[in-house]
Design an enzyme around this catalytic site. Structure first.
Site, PDB file in Angstrom:
ATOM      1  N   LYS A  12       0.673  -1.311  -0.029  1.00 33.98           N
ATOM      2  CA  LYS A  12      -0.063  -0.242  -0.052  1.00 33.98           C
ATOM      3  C   LYS A  12       0.820   1.268   0.053  1.00 33.98           C
ATOM      4  O   LYS A  12       2.063   1.101   0.467  1.00 33.98           O
ATOM      5  CB  LYS A  12      -1.034   0.011   1.096  1.00 33.98           C
ATOM      6  CG  LYS A  12      -0.138   0.123   2.544  1.00 33.98           C
ATOM      7  CD  LYS A  12       0.007   1.470   3.106  1.00 33.98           C
ATOM      8  CE  LYS A  12       0.921   1.521   4.296  1.00 33.98           C
ATOM      9  NZ  LYS A  12       1.675   2.724   4.483  1.00 33.98           N
ATOM     10  N   ASP A 139      -1.880  -1.422  10.722  1.00 37.39           N
ATOM     11  CA  ASP A 139      -2.260  -1.387   9.075  1.00 37.39           C
ATOM     12  C   ASP A 139      -2.853  -2.709   8.466  1.00 37.39           C
ATOM     13  O   ASP A 139      -3.109  -2.711   7.362  1.00 37.39           O
ATOM     14  CB  ASP A 139      -0.752  -1.132   8.562  1.00 37.39           C
ATOM     15  CG  ASP A 139      -0.263   0.223   8.340  1.00 37.39           C
ATOM     16  OD1 ASP A 139      -1.059   1.254   8.985  1.00 37.39           O
ATOM     17  OD2 ASP A 139       0.910   0.537   8.066  1.00 37.39           O
TER      18      ASP A 139
HETATM   19  O1  C5P Z   1       0.607  -1.384  15.116  1.00 38.60           O
HETATM   20  P1  C5P Z   1       1.975  -1.386  14.548  1.00 38.60           P
HETATM   21  O2  C5P Z   1       2.721  -2.594  15.002  1.00 38.60           O
HETATM   22  O3  C5P Z   1       2.276  -1.238  13.177  1.00 38.60           O
HETATM   23  O4  C5P Z   1       2.793  -0.276  15.201  1.00 38.60           O
HETATM   24  C1  C5P Z   1       4.142  -0.230  15.313  1.00 38.60           C
HETATM   25  C2  C5P Z   1       4.413   1.163  16.203  1.00 38.60           C
HETATM   26  O5  C5P Z   1       4.156   2.445  15.502  1.00 38.60           O
HETATM   27  C3  C5P Z   1       3.697   1.247  17.560  1.00 38.60           C
HETATM   28  O6  C5P Z   1       4.411   0.580  18.616  1.00 38.60           O
HETATM   29  C4  C5P Z   1       3.814   2.635  17.673  1.00 38.60           C
HETATM   30  O7  C5P Z   1       5.139   3.094  18.176  1.00 38.60           O
HETATM   31  C5  C5P Z   1       3.656   3.309  16.590  1.00 38.60           C
HETATM   32  N1  C5P Z   1       2.248   3.627  15.928  1.00 38.60           N
HETATM   33  C6  C5P Z   1       1.714   4.518  16.536  1.00 38.60           C
HETATM   34  N2  C5P Z   1       0.654   4.910  16.176  1.00 38.60           N
HETATM   35  C7  C5P Z   1      -0.181   4.218  15.376  1.00 38.60           C
HETATM   36  C8  C5P Z   1       0.469   3.183  14.764  1.00 38.60           C
HETATM   37  C9  C5P Z   1       1.847   2.908  15.110  1.00 38.60           C
HETATM   38  O8  C5P Z   1       2.216   5.295  17.665  1.00 38.60           O
HETATM   39  N3  C5P Z   1      -1.304   4.683  15.051  1.00 38.60           N
END
Ligand code: C5P
Length: 310
Positions: A12, A139
Site C-alpha cells: 500500500k 495497518d
Molecule cells: O501497530 P503497529 O505494530 O504497526 O505499530 C508499530 C509502532 O508504531 C507502535 O508500537 C507505535 O510505536 C507506532 N504507532 C503509533 N501510532 C499508530 C500506529 C503505530 O504510535 N497509530
C-alpha cells in the site's frame, strides 16, 4: 479442506497520513487514506495437519520465526479455531521491499489470515479476519480487503470511500540500504510536533469529517490529484538523506502529478494519470535512480487487497 492455497499480498501507499493526536493507549490517533498498489508478495500455503506452522522465504534477512507476522497470524487464527492439530507449510515469495513504509509485513500477515481461513475451511467473514488483523498490527486490517479506504483510529478503523475514477499510475522508489523504524518515526513526530497535537474526540472527528468530504477523494481522479499530506514525512525527511534524494528525483519525472513519502518511509512515490505515463517516465529516467543507488518500480492502483493468485 483444500491442499494448497496461493494468495497475492499487495503493498500500500498512503495518499494521506495525518497525525491528529495521542491516544490513551500511547498510539497515535490518525486520519489516513490508504491505497493498494499492484506490487505484491505471494504466499503459497500447504496443508500439513501436523500441528506445525512452518515458514520459509525466498530472500535472506527476514525472520521466519514466530515473530514474523505470517507466523503470528497463523498461530492466532489456529488458537481462535480451537483445533490445535491444524498445520501449514507457508512459503513467502518476497517482492515488496522490507522496512519501507509499504505495509509489506502487514500485508503478508493479512494474506496468511485469508489463505489459512480457506486452507483450513474455517469460514470466517472478512470482518472477522479484519478484527483478528487489528490485534496484530495497525495497518493490517486495511490489507485484508485493501483498495482505497479511509483508515482512522490507530489505522484499524476502516471506512469505505468512493472507488477512484481510474487506476492511477505510481513510480515507487527506495534506497535498498535504508529502512525506517515505525516506532522511531512516531516517536520523533511526538517529540517535534506533539505540542501542536489536537486533543479530544470532538477535534479528532472534525478532521475525520474534513477528510471524508475532501473534494479530491470524491472520487480520486488525475484531474484533481490528492495533495498527498504525510505528517511523518515532515519529521523523517530532514533526518533521512535518501528520502530527500528520492523526492527530488521523483519531482523531475515528466508527467508526475504529486510526490510524497509513504507511511513512515523511506519509500517515496510519484502519482501519474495512468500506468502508461508511469512506465514511460521511469523508462526515460531509470538511469538517474540507478546512479543514485535507488531501486525503482512502476505500478498502478489495485482495486482490492489479498486475493487468490492466478
Ligand atoms: O501497530 P503497529 O505494530 O504497526 O505499530 C508499530 C509502532 O508504531 C507502535 O508500537 C507505535 O510505536 C507506532 N504507532 C503509533 N501510532 C499508530 C500506529 C503505530 O504510535 N497509530
Amino acid at each position: 479442506m483444500t491442499a494448497t492455497v496461493r494468495v497475492l499480498a499487495p503493498a500500500k501507499i498512503n495518499l494521506h497520513l495525518e497525525v491528529l493526536g495521542i491516544r490513551a493507549d500511547g498510539f497515535h490517533e490518525l486520519a489516513m487514506v490508504m491505497q493498494s498498489i499492484d506490487l505484491a508478495d505471494e504466499l503459497i500455503c500447504d496443508n500439513t495437519a501436523d500441528g506445525q506452522i512452518q515458514l520459509s522465504c525466498d530472500v535472506e534477512g527476514l525472520s521466519t520465526g514466530d515473530d514474523n507476522l505470517i507466523s503470528r497470524a497463523a498461530l492466532l487464527l489456529r488458537s481462535r479455531s480451537g483445533f490445535n492439530e491444524l498445520g501449514a507449510s507457508i512459503h513467502l515469495k518476497k517482492r515488496i521491499p522490507i522496512g519501507a513504509g509499504l505495509a509489506g509485513g502487514s500485508s503478508d500477515g493479512a494474506a496468511a489470515l485469508v489463505a489459512l481461513n480457506t486452507l483450513w475451511g474455517l469460514g470466517h467473514s472478512t470482518q472477522s479476519l479484519e478484527a483478528m488483523a487489528a490485534d496484530l498490527g495497525s495497518d493490517m486490517p486495511f490489507c485484508v480487503s485493501g483498495g482505497t479506504q479511509l483508515c482512522f483510529g490507530r489505522g484499524e478503523r476502516l471506512e469505505a470511500c468512493p472507488s477512484p475514477a481510474s487506476a492511477m499510475g505510481v513510480v515507487l522508489v527506495k534506497d535498498p540500504t535504508v529502512s525506517v523504524s515505525t516506532p522511531w518515526a512516531y516517536g520523533e513526530c511526538r517529540r517535534q510536533l506533539g505540542q501542536d497535537y489536537l486533543v479530544g474526540e470532538e477535534a479528532f472527528e472534525q478532521r475525520r469529517q474534513a477528510l471524508r468530504t475532501a473534494p479530491w477523494i470524491n472520487p480520486l481522479q488525475p484531474d484533481s490529484p490528492p495533495p498527498l499530506q504525510n505528517d511523518l514525512q515532515t519529521v523523517v525527511a530532514p533526518q533521512t538523506p535518501s528520502v530527500r534524494q528520492a523526492l527530488g528525483l521523483l519531482e523531475q519525472l515528466p508527467g508526475q502529478l504529486r510526490v510524497a513519502m509513504s507511511g513512515s518511509g523511506p519509500s517515496c512515490f510519484a502519482l501519474f494519470a495512468d500506468r502508461a505515463a508511469a512506465d514511460e517516465a521511469l523508462a526515460a529516467h531509470r538511469s538517474a535512480f540507478v546512479a543514485a543507488g535507488l531501486e525503482a518500480w512502476s505500478c498502478s492502483f489495485e482495486g482490492g487487497g489479498v486475493k487468490l493468485a492466478p
